[in-house]
Motif scaffolding. Structure first.
Motif, PDB file in Angstrom:
ATOM      1  N   GLY A 107       0.818  -1.214   0.000  1.00  0.00           N
ATOM      2  CA  GLY A 107       0.000   0.000   0.000  1.00  0.00           C
ATOM      3  C   GLY A 107       0.845   1.255   0.000  1.00  0.00           C
ATOM      4  O   GLY A 107       0.418   2.314   0.447  1.00  0.00           O
ATOM      5  N   ALA A 108       2.057   1.136  -0.528  1.00  0.00           N
ATOM      6  CA  ALA A 108       2.981   2.268  -0.595  1.00  0.00           C
ATOM      7  C   ALA A 108       3.967   2.016  -1.722  1.00  0.00           C
ATOM      8  O   ALA A 108       4.284   0.872  -2.023  1.00  0.00           O
ATOM      9  CB  ALA A 108       3.735   2.439   0.721  1.00  0.00           C
ATOM     10  N   MET A 109       4.408   3.097  -2.321  1.00  0.00           N
ATOM     11  CA  MET A 109       5.394   3.029  -3.396  1.00  0.00           C
ATOM     12  C   MET A 109       6.606   3.848  -2.989  1.00  0.00           C
ATOM     13  O   MET A 109       6.472   4.865  -2.318  1.00  0.00           O
ATOM     14  CB  MET A 109       4.796   3.604  -4.684  1.00  0.00           C
ATOM     15  N   ARG A 110       7.748   3.383  -3.392  1.00  0.00           N
ATOM     16  CA  ARG A 110       8.971   4.165  -3.216  1.00  0.00           C
ATOM     17  C   ARG A 110       9.773   4.052  -4.503  1.00  0.00           C
ATOM     18  O   ARG A 110      10.065   2.944  -4.944  1.00  0.00           O
ATOM     19  CB  ARG A 110       9.792   3.637  -2.045  1.00  0.00           C
ATOM     20  N   HIS A 111      10.062   5.197  -5.078  1.00  0.00           N
ATOM     21  CA  HIS A 111      10.866   5.255  -6.295  1.00  0.00           C
ATOM     22  C   HIS A 111      11.600   6.593  -6.297  1.00  0.00           C
ATOM     23  O   HIS A 111      11.257   7.485  -5.518  1.00  0.00           O
ATOM     24  CB  HIS A 111       9.990   5.073  -7.537  1.00  0.00           C
ATOM     25  N   PRO A 112      12.612   6.759  -7.152  1.00  0.00           N
ATOM     26  CA  PRO A 112      13.323   8.033  -7.190  1.00  0.00           C
ATOM     27  C   PRO A 112      12.363   9.172  -7.544  1.00  0.00           C
ATOM     28  O   PRO A 112      11.713   9.141  -8.586  1.00  0.00           O
ATOM     29  CB  PRO A 112      14.376   7.833  -8.280  1.00  0.00           C
ATOM     30  N   LEU A 113      12.268  10.151  -6.683  1.00  0.00           N
ATOM     31  CA  LEU A 113      11.277  11.210  -6.845  1.00  0.00           C
ATOM     32  C   LEU A 113      11.732  12.348  -7.750  1.00  0.00           C
ATOM     33  O   LEU A 113      11.020  13.340  -7.897  1.00  0.00           O
ATOM     34  CB  LEU A 113      10.863  11.742  -5.474  1.00  0.00           C
ATOM     35  N   ASP A 114      12.876  12.190  -8.373  1.00  0.00           N
ATOM     36  CA  ASP A 114      13.347  13.190  -9.325  1.00  0.00           C
ATOM     37  C   ASP A 114      13.654  12.555 -10.677  1.00  0.00           C
ATOM     38  O   ASP A 114      14.371  13.107 -11.489  1.00  0.00           O
ATOM     39  CB  ASP A 114      14.580  13.910  -8.787  1.00  0.00           C
ATOM     40  N   GLU A 115      13.089  11.384 -10.904  1.00  0.00           N
ATOM     41  CA  GLU A 115      13.343  10.648 -12.133  1.00  0.00           C
ATOM     42  C   GLU A 115      12.141  10.776 -13.063  1.00  0.00           C
ATOM     43  O   GLU A 115      11.043  10.315 -12.739  1.00  0.00           O
ATOM     44  CB  GLU A 115      13.606   9.177 -11.805  1.00  0.00           C
ATOM     45  N   ALA A 116      12.360  11.388 -14.214  1.00  0.00           N
ATOM     46  CA  ALA A 116      11.288  11.583 -15.188  1.00  0.00           C
ATOM     47  C   ALA A 116      10.897  10.259 -15.840  1.00  0.00           C
ATOM     48  O   ALA A 116      11.675   9.299 -15.857  1.00  0.00           O
ATOM     49  CB  ALA A 116      11.737  12.572 -16.256  1.00  0.00           C
ATOM     50  N   ILE A 117       9.697  10.213 -16.353  1.00  0.00           N
ATOM     51  CA  ILE A 117       9.240   9.064 -17.132  1.00  0.00           C
ATOM     52  C   ILE A 117      10.099   9.015 -18.397  1.00  0.00           C
ATOM     53  O   ILE A 117      10.292  10.052 -19.053  1.00  0.00           O
ATOM     54  CB  ILE A 117       7.746   9.220 -17.479  1.00  0.00           C
ATOM     55  N   PRO A 118      10.633   7.843 -18.752  1.00  0.00           N
ATOM     56  CA  PRO A 118      11.508   7.764 -19.928  1.00  0.00           C
ATOM     57  C   PRO A 118      10.822   8.326 -21.181  1.00  0.00           C
ATOM     58  O   PRO A 118       9.709   7.930 -21.529  1.00  0.00           O
ATOM     59  CB  PRO A 118      11.776   6.266 -20.079  1.00  0.00           C
ATOM     60  N   GLY A 119      11.493   9.275 -21.811  1.00  0.00           N
ATOM     61  CA  GLY A 119      11.002   9.869 -23.042  1.00  0.00           C
ATOM     62  C   GLY A 119       9.923  10.921 -22.869  1.00  0.00           C
ATOM     63  O   GLY A 119       9.410  11.453 -23.851  1.00  0.00           O
ATOM     64  N   ALA A 120       9.572  11.243 -21.627  1.00  0.00           N
ATOM     65  CA  ALA A 120       8.487  12.190 -21.373  1.00  0.00           C
ATOM     66  C   ALA A 120       8.896  13.618 -21.713  1.00  0.00           C
ATOM     67  O   ALA A 120      10.070  13.976 -21.694  1.00  0.00           O
ATOM     68  CB  ALA A 120       8.061  12.123 -19.905  1.00  0.00           C
ATOM     69  N   ALA A 121       7.865  14.415 -21.977  1.00  0.00           N
ATOM     70  CA  ALA A 121       8.073  15.841 -22.238  1.00  0.00           C
ATOM     71  C   ALA A 121       8.577  16.519 -20.966  1.00  0.00           C
ATOM     72  O   ALA A 121       8.359  16.014 -19.856  1.00  0.00           O
ATOM     73  CB  ALA A 121       6.756  16.471 -22.680  1.00  0.00           C
ATOM     74  N   PRO A 122       9.233  17.661 -21.096  1.00  0.00           N
ATOM     75  CA  PRO A 122       9.663  18.412 -19.907  1.00  0.00           C
ATOM     76  C   PRO A 122       8.466  18.720 -18.994  1.00  0.00           C
ATOM     77  O   PRO A 122       7.329  18.815 -19.457  1.00  0.00           O
ATOM     78  CB  PRO A 122      10.250  19.696 -20.490  1.00  0.00           C
ATOM     79  N   LEU A 123       8.743  18.882 -17.725  1.00  0.00           N
ATOM     80  CA  LEU A 123       7.690  19.089 -16.722  1.00  0.00           C
ATOM     81  C   LEU A 123       7.318  20.552 -16.534  1.00  0.00           C
ATOM     82  O   LEU A 123       6.704  20.913 -15.543  1.00  0.00           O
ATOM     83  CB  LEU A 123       8.143  18.499 -15.381  1.00  0.00           C
ATOM     84  N   SER A 124       7.649  21.378 -17.491  1.00  0.00           N
ATOM     85  CA  SER A 124       7.485  22.825 -17.333  1.00  0.00           C
ATOM     86  C   SER A 124       6.111  23.357 -17.726  1.00  0.00           C
ATOM     87  O   SER A 124       5.825  24.530 -17.492  1.00  0.00           O
ATOM     88  CB  SER A 124       8.548  23.544 -18.156  1.00  0.00           C
ATOM     89  N   ALA A 125       5.249  22.531 -18.305  1.00  0.00           N
ATOM     90  CA  ALA A 125       3.955  23.056 -18.753  1.00  0.00           C
ATOM     91  C   ALA A 125       2.806  22.208 -18.216  1.00  0.00           C
ATOM     92  O   ALA A 125       2.851  20.989 -18.340  1.00  0.00           O
ATOM     93  CB  ALA A 125       3.904  23.102 -20.273  1.00  0.00           C
ATOM     94  N   PRO A 126       1.824  22.831 -17.625  1.00  0.00           N
ATOM     95  CA  PRO A 126       1.760  24.250 -17.317  1.00  0.00           C
ATOM     96  C   PRO A 126       2.712  24.608 -16.182  1.00  0.00           C
ATOM     97  O   PRO A 126       3.002  23.791 -15.318  1.00  0.00           O
ATOM     98  CB  PRO A 126       0.305  24.487 -16.927  1.00  0.00           C
ATOM     99  N   ALA A 127       3.148  25.840 -16.182  1.00  0.00           N
ATOM    100  CA  ALA A 127       4.201  26.279 -15.263  1.00  0.00           C
ATOM    101  C   ALA A 127       3.685  26.627 -13.875  1.00  0.00           C
ATOM    102  O   ALA A 127       4.430  26.523 -12.908  1.00  0.00           O
ATOM    103  CB  ALA A 127       4.935  27.475 -15.853  1.00  0.00           C
ATOM    104  N   THR A 128       2.450  27.040 -13.753  1.00  0.00           N
ATOM    105  CA  THR A 128       1.966  27.445 -12.432  1.00  0.00           C
ATOM    106  C   THR A 128       1.441  26.238 -11.666  1.00  0.00           C
ATOM    107  O   THR A 128       0.916  25.289 -12.246  1.00  0.00           O
ATOM    108  CB  THR A 128       0.841  28.499 -12.529  1.00  0.00           C
ATOM    109  N   GLN A 129       1.560  26.325 -10.370  1.00  0.00           N
ATOM    110  CA  GLN A 129       1.064  25.256  -9.502  1.00  0.00           C
ATOM    111  C   GLN A 129      -0.431  25.039  -9.716  1.00  0.00           C
ATOM    112  O   GLN A 129      -0.890  23.901  -9.819  1.00  0.00           O
ATOM    113  CB  GLN A 129       1.346  25.623  -8.043  1.00  0.00           C
ATOM    114  N   ALA A 130      -1.190  26.119  -9.783  1.00  0.00           N
ATOM    115  CA  ALA A 130      -2.645  26.015  -9.924  1.00  0.00           C
ATOM    116  C   ALA A 130      -3.030  25.299 -11.217  1.00  0.00           C
ATOM    117  O   ALA A 130      -3.885  24.399 -11.208  1.00  0.00           O
ATOM    118  CB  ALA A 130      -3.287  27.399  -9.863  1.00  0.00           C
TER     119      ALA A 130
END
Length: 176
Positions: free
Chosen positions: A101-124
């Motif tokens: 009932g829990a997962m642990r994985h590297p929390l700064d590792e992007a999905i292979p081949g995924a687009a950059p995480l910059s869009a949308p840029a705002t938290q909301a």
């Protein structure tokens, strides 16, 4: 060592590592119910709240990453691990996460081949993207795409994977 022995060794050491890793997973409180509606309610509760990340990605990047994972389960992941992995080590890892009932994985590792995480840029906006991805997944009636590491998952297993994935990432997010 020939290829067959190498694959056998990798599978066996992977099983041992996953078994040992199972006990290292957090067993404490989860931030919400382990369900799609529970995760959605938790996210709705974060609207208009100032959030900060203890390390790594910003809250917007975390929300975009989790949204990507859900979106890729519907449309297909850009890159997937080899079939032998998706039929051996990957499902074993998911089984350990699901059982605990829990997962642990590297929390700064992007999905292979995924687009950059910059869009949308705002938290909301990133939070709204994630909420929409959860809603799209919840209402999806068709076939799901194989997970890049776990392989083929049922809708219920994918729902659990998405919720556990989100909760693992939320372990580094706090109210500012």
């Amino acid at each position: 060592m020939n290829r067959r022995q190498l694959v056998k060794f990798a599978a066996l050491t992977g099983v041992a590592g996953i078994g040992a890793g199972y006990w290292a997973l957090p067993a404490g409180e989860v931030p919400g119910p382990l369900s799609l509606p529970g995760a959605q309610q938790l996210l709705i509760g974060l609207r208009d709240k100032p959030l900060l990340s203890l390390k790594g990605w910003s809250p917007a990047e975390v929300f975009n990453h989790c949204a990507q994972s859900i979106e890729y389960s519907l449309g297909g992941y850009p890159t997937i691990k080899p079939a032998w992995f998706r039929h051996s080590v990957g499902p074993l890892a998911f089984g350990a996460f699901a059982a605990r009932g829990a997962m642990r994985h590297p929390l700064d590792e992007a999905i292979p081949g995924a687009a950059p995480l910059s869009a949308p840029a705002t938290q909301a906006l990133a939070l709204e993207r994630l909420l929409q991805a959860f809603a799209d997944f919840a209402s999806h009636q068709g076939e799901l795409q194989p997970h890049f590491a776990y392989g083929a998952l049922s809708h219920a297993d994918y729902a659990q994977a998405h919720v556990l994935h989100l909760y693992n990432h939320l372990s580094l997010i706090r109210l500012a």
